[in-house]
Design a protein around this motif. Structure first.
Motif, PDB file in Angstrom:
ATOM      1  N   LYS A 158       3.756   6.349  10.343  1.00  0.00           N
ATOM      2  CA  LYS A 158       4.273   6.788   9.073  1.00  0.00           C
ATOM      3  C   LYS A 158       5.291   5.927   8.858  1.00  0.00           C
ATOM      4  O   LYS A 158       5.450   5.488   7.702  1.00  0.00           O
ATOM      5  CB  LYS A 158       4.311   8.263   8.802  1.00  0.00           C
ATOM      6  CG  LYS A 158       4.917   8.609   7.572  1.00  0.00           C
ATOM      7  CD  LYS A 158       5.044  10.048   7.423  1.00  0.00           C
ATOM      8  CE  LYS A 158       5.722  10.544   6.118  1.00  0.00           C
ATOM      9  NZ  LYS A 158       6.066  11.855   5.998  1.00  0.00           N
ATOM     10  N   SER A 159       6.263   5.968   9.588  1.00  0.00           N
ATOM     11  CA  SER A 159       7.440   5.249   9.485  1.00  0.00           C
ATOM     12  C   SER A 159       7.200   3.775   9.153  1.00  0.00           C
ATOM     13  O   SER A 159       7.684   3.144   8.361  1.00  0.00           O
ATOM     14  CB  SER A 159       8.500   5.462  10.578  1.00  0.00           C
ATOM     15  OG  SER A 159       9.655   4.591  10.248  1.00  0.00           O
ATOM     16  N   SER A 160       6.269   3.072   9.860  1.00  0.00           N
ATOM     17  CA  SER A 160       6.012   1.597   9.864  1.00  0.00           C
ATOM     18  C   SER A 160       5.170   1.433   8.500  1.00  0.00           C
ATOM     19  O   SER A 160       5.611   0.394   7.927  1.00  0.00           O
ATOM     20  CB  SER A 160       5.031   1.389  10.804  1.00  0.00           C
ATOM     21  OG  SER A 160       4.595   0.075  10.833  1.00  0.00           O
ATOM     22  N   ARG A 161       4.531   2.459   8.088  1.00  0.00           N
ATOM     23  CA  ARG A 161       3.715   2.248   6.800  1.00  0.00           C
ATOM     24  C   ARG A 161       4.910   2.213   5.669  1.00  0.00           C
ATOM     25  O   ARG A 161       4.672   1.387   4.741  1.00  0.00           O
ATOM     26  CB  ARG A 161       2.850   3.166   6.549  1.00  0.00           C
ATOM     27  CG  ARG A 161       1.326   2.855   7.214  1.00  0.00           C
ATOM     28  CD  ARG A 161       0.396   3.937   6.719  1.00  0.00           C
ATOM     29  NE  ARG A 161       0.621   5.224   6.779  1.00  0.00           N
ATOM     30  CZ  ARG A 161       0.242   6.017   7.883  1.00  0.00           C
ATOM     31  NH1 ARG A 161      -0.078   5.679   8.917  1.00  0.00           N
ATOM     32  NH2 ARG A 161       0.659   7.437   7.581  1.00  0.00           N
ATOM     33  N   GLU A 162       5.691   3.066   5.893  1.00  0.00           N
ATOM     34  CA  GLU A 162       6.908   3.415   4.887  1.00  0.00           C
ATOM     35  C   GLU A 162       7.929   2.096   4.761  1.00  0.00           C
ATOM     36  O   GLU A 162       8.013   1.570   3.702  1.00  0.00           O
ATOM     37  CB  GLU A 162       7.756   4.603   4.995  1.00  0.00           C
ATOM     38  CG  GLU A 162       7.169   5.761   4.756  1.00  0.00           C
ATOM     39  CD  GLU A 162       7.852   6.911   5.269  1.00  0.00           C
ATOM     40  OE1 GLU A 162       9.148   6.736   5.612  1.00  0.00           O
ATOM     41  OE2 GLU A 162       7.239   8.093   5.001  1.00  0.00           O
ATOM     42  N   LEU A 163       8.091   1.603   6.027  1.00  0.00           N
ATOM     43  CA  LEU A 163       8.779   0.366   5.926  1.00  0.00           C
ATOM     44  C   LEU A 163       7.952  -0.945   5.339  1.00  0.00           C
ATOM     45  O   LEU A 163       8.413  -1.480   4.639  1.00  0.00           O
ATOM     46  CB  LEU A 163       8.983  -0.080   7.390  1.00  0.00           C
ATOM     47  CG  LEU A 163      10.148  -1.252   7.636  1.00  0.00           C
ATOM     48  CD1 LEU A 163      11.446  -1.014   6.900  1.00  0.00           C
ATOM     49  CD2 LEU A 163      10.185  -1.363   9.070  1.00  0.00           C
ATOM     50  N   GLN A 164       6.645  -0.883   5.543  1.00  0.00           N
ATOM     51  CA  GLN A 164       5.812  -2.129   5.085  1.00  0.00           C
ATOM     52  C   GLN A 164       5.932  -1.948   3.522  1.00  0.00           C
ATOM     53  O   GLN A 164       5.991  -2.957   2.868  1.00  0.00           O
ATOM     54  CB  GLN A 164       4.472  -1.966   5.529  1.00  0.00           C
ATOM     55  CG  GLN A 164       4.358  -2.441   7.170  1.00  0.00           C
ATOM     56  CD  GLN A 164       2.937  -2.471   7.555  1.00  0.00           C
ATOM     57  OE1 GLN A 164       2.270  -1.525   7.138  1.00  0.00           O
ATOM     58  NE2 GLN A 164       2.884  -2.998   8.748  1.00  0.00           N
ATOM     59  N   ALA A 165       5.763  -0.703   2.971  1.00  0.00           N
ATOM     60  CA  ALA A 165       5.698  -0.544   1.684  1.00  0.00           C
ATOM     61  C   ALA A 165       6.835  -0.817   1.084  1.00  0.00           C
ATOM     62  O   ALA A 165       7.164  -1.466  -0.185  1.00  0.00           O
ATOM     63  CB  ALA A 165       5.448   1.148   1.444  1.00  0.00           C
ATOM     64  N   ARG A 166       8.061  -0.411   1.605  1.00  0.00           N
ATOM     65  CA  ARG A 166       9.340  -0.753   1.011  1.00  0.00           C
ATOM     66  C   ARG A 166       9.523  -2.245   0.838  1.00  0.00           C
ATOM     67  O   ARG A 166      10.135  -2.835  -0.111  1.00  0.00           O
ATOM     68  CB  ARG A 166      10.443  -0.323   1.694  1.00  0.00           C
ATOM     69  CG  ARG A 166      11.758  -0.044   1.249  1.00  0.00           C
ATOM     70  CD  ARG A 166      12.914   0.639   2.143  1.00  0.00           C
ATOM     71  NE  ARG A 166      12.665   1.901   2.209  1.00  0.00           N
ATOM     72  CZ  ARG A 166      12.445   2.591   3.159  1.00  0.00           C
ATOM     73  NH1 ARG A 166      12.532   1.976   4.449  1.00  0.00           N
ATOM     74  NH2 ARG A 166      12.092   4.146   3.422  1.00  0.00           N
ATOM     75  N   ASN A 167       9.213  -2.764   1.920  1.00  0.00           N
ATOM     76  CA  ASN A 167       9.349  -4.325   2.189  1.00  0.00           C
ATOM     77  C   ASN A 167       8.513  -5.008   0.970  1.00  0.00           C
ATOM     78  O   ASN A 167       9.006  -5.942   0.322  1.00  0.00           O
ATOM     79  CB  ASN A 167       9.021  -4.810   3.457  1.00  0.00           C
ATOM     80  CG  ASN A 167      10.105  -4.622   4.329  1.00  0.00           C
ATOM     81  OD1 ASN A 167      11.437  -4.109   4.023  1.00  0.00           O
ATOM     82  ND2 ASN A 167       9.697  -4.543   5.721  1.00  0.00           N
ATOM     83  N   TYR A 168       7.144  -4.667   0.904  1.00  0.00           N
ATOM     84  CA  TYR A 168       6.492  -5.203  -0.203  1.00  0.00           C
ATOM     85  C   TYR A 168       7.089  -4.974  -1.672  1.00  0.00           C
ATOM     86  O   TYR A 168       7.060  -5.740  -2.275  1.00  0.00           O
ATOM     87  CB  TYR A 168       5.199  -4.459  -0.146  1.00  0.00           C
ATOM     88  CG  TYR A 168       4.233  -4.853  -1.169  1.00  0.00           C
ATOM     89  CD1 TYR A 168       3.630  -5.962  -0.950  1.00  0.00           C
ATOM     90  CD2 TYR A 168       4.141  -3.994  -2.448  1.00  0.00           C
ATOM     91  CE1 TYR A 168       2.599  -6.574  -2.047  1.00  0.00           C
ATOM     92  CE2 TYR A 168       3.140  -4.523  -3.445  1.00  0.00           C
ATOM     93  CZ  TYR A 168       2.703  -5.550  -3.220  1.00  0.00           C
ATOM     94  OH  TYR A 168       1.477  -6.284  -4.162  1.00  0.00           O
ATOM     95  N   LEU A 169       7.638  -3.941  -1.926  1.00  0.00           N
ATOM     96  CA  LEU A 169       8.221  -3.477  -3.062  1.00  0.00           C
ATOM     97  C   LEU A 169       9.444  -4.144  -3.373  1.00  0.00           C
ATOM     98  O   LEU A 169       9.702  -4.826  -4.719  1.00  0.00           O
ATOM     99  CB  LEU A 169       8.753  -2.050  -3.427  1.00  0.00           C
ATOM    100  CG  LEU A 169       7.399  -1.100  -3.409  1.00  0.00           C
ATOM    101  CD1 LEU A 169       7.763   0.232  -3.233  1.00  0.00           C
ATOM    102  CD2 LEU A 169       6.420  -1.480  -4.651  1.00  0.00           C
ATOM    103  N   GLU A 170      10.195  -4.353  -2.468  1.00  0.00           N
ATOM    104  CA  GLU A 170      11.452  -5.307  -2.525  1.00  0.00           C
ATOM    105  C   GLU A 170      11.136  -6.724  -2.626  1.00  0.00           C
ATOM    106  O   GLU A 170      11.788  -7.316  -3.564  1.00  0.00           O
ATOM    107  CB  GLU A 170      12.223  -5.054  -1.366  1.00  0.00           C
ATOM    108  CG  GLU A 170      13.137  -3.925  -1.251  1.00  0.00           C
ATOM    109  CD  GLU A 170      13.914  -3.730  -0.084  1.00  0.00           C
ATOM    110  OE1 GLU A 170      13.891  -4.376   0.812  1.00  0.00           O
ATOM    111  OE2 GLU A 170      14.300  -2.311   0.107  1.00  0.00           O
TER     112      GLU A 170
END
Length: 148
Positions: free
Chosen positions: A20-32
Motif C-alpha cells: 500500500k505504501s509503495s502504491r501510494e508513493l507511486q501515485a504521489r510521484n505520478y501526480l507530482e
C-alpha cells in the motif's frame, strides 16, 4: 502451529502495508511528475471565479484551449486578466499603501491555485507592489499552463 500462523499473518499484513505504501508513493510521484494537483487546483479556481451555468462544458473548453495553445504556440487560457489581478491587489491593500505583505502575497497565490502551502517563496523583505504582484501572478500562471 498457532505461532506459525500468527507469524504468517503478521508477515502478510506487513507485506500488504508495504505494498500500500509503495502504491501510494507511486501515485504521489505520478501526480507530482505530471503536475496534476496544480492543474486541478487551477481548474477549480477558474471554475469558481467564472461560475458558469454549465461547469463541465466550461472545464472541457479550458482543457481544449490548453491543448490548442500547447500545439499551436498560442497564448494559454487565463481566467484572470490584469484588471482582475489589480482589483485583487487593491482588496488586499486596504490601506492604500501601494504594497502588500509577503504573507498576503503568498496567501493570494495559494487562493489562486498558483502555489502550494509547502512551496517555498523567497521573501526579500520588501512589500509586494501591484506591478510585482501582477508580474508574478502572470508568470506563475504561465508556468503552470506550460507544464501541461
Amino acid at each position: 502451529m498457532a505461532v506459525t500462523l500468527r507469524g504468517r499473518l503478521a508477515t502478510s499484513q506487513f507485506g500488504a502495508m508495504e505494498a500500500k505504501s509503495s502504491r501510494e508513493l507511486q501515485a504521489r510521484n505520478y501526480l507530482e511528475k505530471h503536475r496534476i494537483m496544480e492543474l486541478l487546483t487551477y481548474l477549480t479556481s477558474a471554475l469558481l471565479f467564472s461560475r458558469p451555468e454549465k461547469p463541465r462544458e466550461y472545464l472541457i473548453s479550458i482543457l481544449e484551449q490548453l491543448r490548442t495553445a500547447k500545439v499551436s504556440g498560442m497564448a494559454f487560457p487565463f481566467f484572470m486578466d490584469n484588471s482582475n489581478i489589480t482589483a485583487m491587489f487593491q482588496m488586499l491593500d486596504s490601506s492604500n499603501k501601494g504594497s502588500i505583505s509577503f504573507i498576503q502575497y503568498k496567501e493570494a497565490l495559494k487562493t489562486l491555485g498558483l502555489c502550494t502551502a509547502d512551496e517555498v517563496l523567497k521573501d526579500d523583505g520588501h512589500g509586494i507592489t501591484c506591478e510585482k504582484f501582477m508580474l508574478e501572478v502572470n508568470k506563475k500562471t504561465q508556468e503552470i499552463w506550460s507544464a501541461f
